[in-house]
Design an enzyme around this catalytic site. Structure first.
Site, PDB file in Angstrom:
ATOM      1  N   ARG A  85     -45.676 -12.282   7.496  1.00  0.00           N
ATOM      2  CA  ARG A  85     -45.453 -13.806   8.285  1.00  0.00           C
ATOM      3  C   ARG A  85     -46.044 -14.245   7.414  1.00  0.00           C
ATOM      4  NH1 ARG A  85     -47.750 -12.821  13.696  1.00  0.00           N
ATOM      5  NH2 ARG A  85     -45.525 -12.751  14.558  1.00  0.00           N
ATOM      6  N   ARG A 128     -31.599   3.614   0.226  1.00  0.00           N
ATOM      7  CA  ARG A 128     -32.506   3.237   1.282  1.00  0.00           C
ATOM      8  C   ARG A 128     -31.144   4.047   2.609  1.00  0.00           C
ATOM      9  NH1 ARG A 128     -34.641  -1.149   0.076  1.00  0.00           N
ATOM     10  NH2 ARG A 128     -35.143  -3.246   1.487  1.00  0.00           N
ATOM     11  N   ARG A 139     -35.264  -5.746   9.856  1.00  0.00           N
ATOM     12  CA  ARG A 139     -35.068  -5.275   8.679  1.00  0.00           C
ATOM     13  C   ARG A 139     -35.768  -4.352   9.032  1.00  0.00           C
ATOM     14  NH1 ARG A 139     -38.164  -9.620   5.384  1.00  0.00           N
ATOM     15  NH2 ARG A 139     -38.115  -7.675   3.836  1.00  0.00           N
ATOM     16  N   ARG A 148     -39.911 -16.235   0.857  1.00  0.00           N
ATOM     17  CA  ARG A 148     -38.591 -15.156   0.743  1.00  0.00           C
ATOM     18  C   ARG A 148     -37.511 -15.645   1.859  1.00  0.00           C
ATOM     19  NH1 ARG A 148     -39.359  -9.083  -1.105  1.00  0.00           N
ATOM     20  NH2 ARG A 148     -37.074  -8.453   0.870  1.00  0.00           N
ATOM     21  N   LYS A 203     -44.817  -1.848  -1.287  1.00  0.00           N
ATOM     22  CA  LYS A 203     -44.235  -0.875  -2.275  1.00  0.00           C
ATOM     23  C   LYS A 203     -44.023  -1.114  -3.504  1.00  0.00           C
ATOM     24  CE  LYS A 203     -40.633  -0.192   0.061  1.00  0.00           C
ATOM     25  NZ  LYS A 203     -40.613  -0.911   1.541  1.00  0.00           N
TER      26      LYS A 203
HETATM   27  P1  AMP Z   1     -36.688  -5.637  -0.185  1.00  0.00           P
HETATM   28  O1  AMP Z   1     -37.080  -5.946  -1.859  1.00  0.00           O
HETATM   29  O2  AMP Z   1     -36.660  -3.819  -1.427  1.00  0.00           O
HETATM   30  O3  AMP Z   1     -36.444  -5.044   0.924  1.00  0.00           O
HETATM   31  O4  AMP Z   1     -35.398  -5.579  -0.321  1.00  0.00           O
HETATM   32  C1  AMP Z   1     -34.324  -6.938   0.221  1.00  0.00           C
HETATM   33  C2  AMP Z   1     -33.375  -6.726   0.462  1.00  0.00           C
HETATM   34  O5  AMP Z   1     -32.257  -6.481  -0.705  1.00  0.00           O
HETATM   35  C3  AMP Z   1     -32.515  -5.851   1.919  1.00  0.00           C
HETATM   36  O6  AMP Z   1     -32.912  -6.112   2.465  1.00  0.00           O
HETATM   37  C4  AMP Z   1     -31.483  -5.276   1.538  1.00  0.00           C
HETATM   38  O7  AMP Z   1     -30.189  -6.742   2.026  1.00  0.00           O
HETATM   39  C5  AMP Z   1     -31.171  -5.593   0.146  1.00  0.00           C
HETATM   40  N1  AMP Z   1     -31.543  -4.249  -0.970  1.00  0.00           N
HETATM   41  C6  AMP Z   1     -31.919  -3.671  -1.373  1.00  0.00           C
HETATM   42  N2  AMP Z   1     -32.258  -2.278  -2.077  1.00  0.00           N
HETATM   43  C7  AMP Z   1     -30.987  -1.646  -1.188  1.00  0.00           C
HETATM   44  C8  AMP Z   1     -30.813  -0.647  -0.956  1.00  0.00           C
HETATM   45  N3  AMP Z   1     -31.243   0.247  -1.567  1.00  0.00           N
HETATM   46  N4  AMP Z   1     -29.378  -0.052  -0.428  1.00  0.00           N
HETATM   47  C9  AMP Z   1     -29.325  -1.635   0.200  1.00  0.00           C
HETATM   48  N5  AMP Z   1     -29.554  -2.208   0.107  1.00  0.00           N
HETATM   49  C10 AMP Z   1     -30.566  -2.877  -0.445  1.00  0.00           C
END
Ligand code: AMP
Length: 199
Positions: free
Chosen positions: A126, A89, A145, A134, A14
């Site tokens: 991975r 989400r 996740r 990260r 994404k």
């Molecule tokens: P991402 O970069 O989209 O994988 O997001 C990394 C982390 O940020 C996620 O695992 C959540 O802990 C938090 N996060 C990002 N976007 C959201 C969202 N829309 N709602 C809740 N938590 C979020």
């Protein structure tokens, strides 16, 4: 005005596609994950509240996330549209976004679902863990996740499909090919690249 959403499991690509599409369609890419990470890096109050959830691979509570996105979408650069990556989400976030957009007489134009096999995304994450370190790309957190995605986010695909705005895209293969698939699906729905529109 082009309002897009990219949805898909962690590791589906994404972020990579969002950056390319934002440039091509001249709209800001808004990633709640990036905003949270930058808050953590800068030791803000929001970052402090979000960090434990992120490290565990859990969603940050809707109240925090919804407030953040309301502020972000109210900024001037969103006047020409936007591309959301990683928000909404949860069904609560969908409701919140619907309300916000309805308040501006708007709605999402297209929701692009990036479809990717779980085994492939685990392998990609991975690799990302090795290359970028990260903290939430640790193997157990990654598995969690993916579960959170399956339980809380995957149902959103059906909601958008029933509204007739969903475009399902195969997220596997070369980055360029995936971008081409997305731009073709958007063109089918009347969203053309700005340089194509002016020709
Ligand atoms: P991402 O970069 O989209 O994988 O997001 C990394 C982390 O940020 C996620 O695992 C959540 O802990 C938090 N996060 C990002 N976007 C959201 C969202 N829309 N709602 C809740 N938590 C979020």
């Amino acid at each position: 005005m082009t309002r897009l959403l990219l949805i898909g499991p962690p590791g589906a690509g994404k972020g990579t596609q969002a950056a390319r599409l934002a440039e091509a369609y001249v709209i800001p890419a808004i990633s709640t994950g990036d905003i949270f990470r930058s808050n953590v890096r800068n030791h803000t109050e929001l970052g402090a509240k979000a960090k434990a959830y992120m490290d565990a691979g859990d969603n940050v509570p809707d109240s925090l996330t919804n407030a953040l996105i309301r502020d972000r979408l109210a900024e001037a650069d969103c006047d020409s549209g936007f591309l959301l990556d990683g928000y909404p989400r949860t069904t609560d976030q969908v409701r919140e976004l619907d309300e916000f957009l309805a308040g501006h007489g708007a709605s999402l134009d297209v929701v692009v679902e990036l479809v990717a096999d779980p085994d492939v995304v685990v392998e990609r994450l991975r690799k990302r863990a090795r290359e970028h370190g990260r903290s939430d790309d640790d193997e157990t957190v990654v598995r969690h996740r993916l579960e959170v995605y399956r339980d809380q986010t995957a149902p959103l695909v059906g909601i958008y499909d029933s509204r007739g705005v969903l475009a399902k895209i195969d997220g596997l293969g070369e980055i360029d090919d995936v971008t081409t698939r997305i731009t073709a699906a958007l063109a089918d729905r009347g969203i053309v690249l700005p340089d194509a529109a002016s020709r």
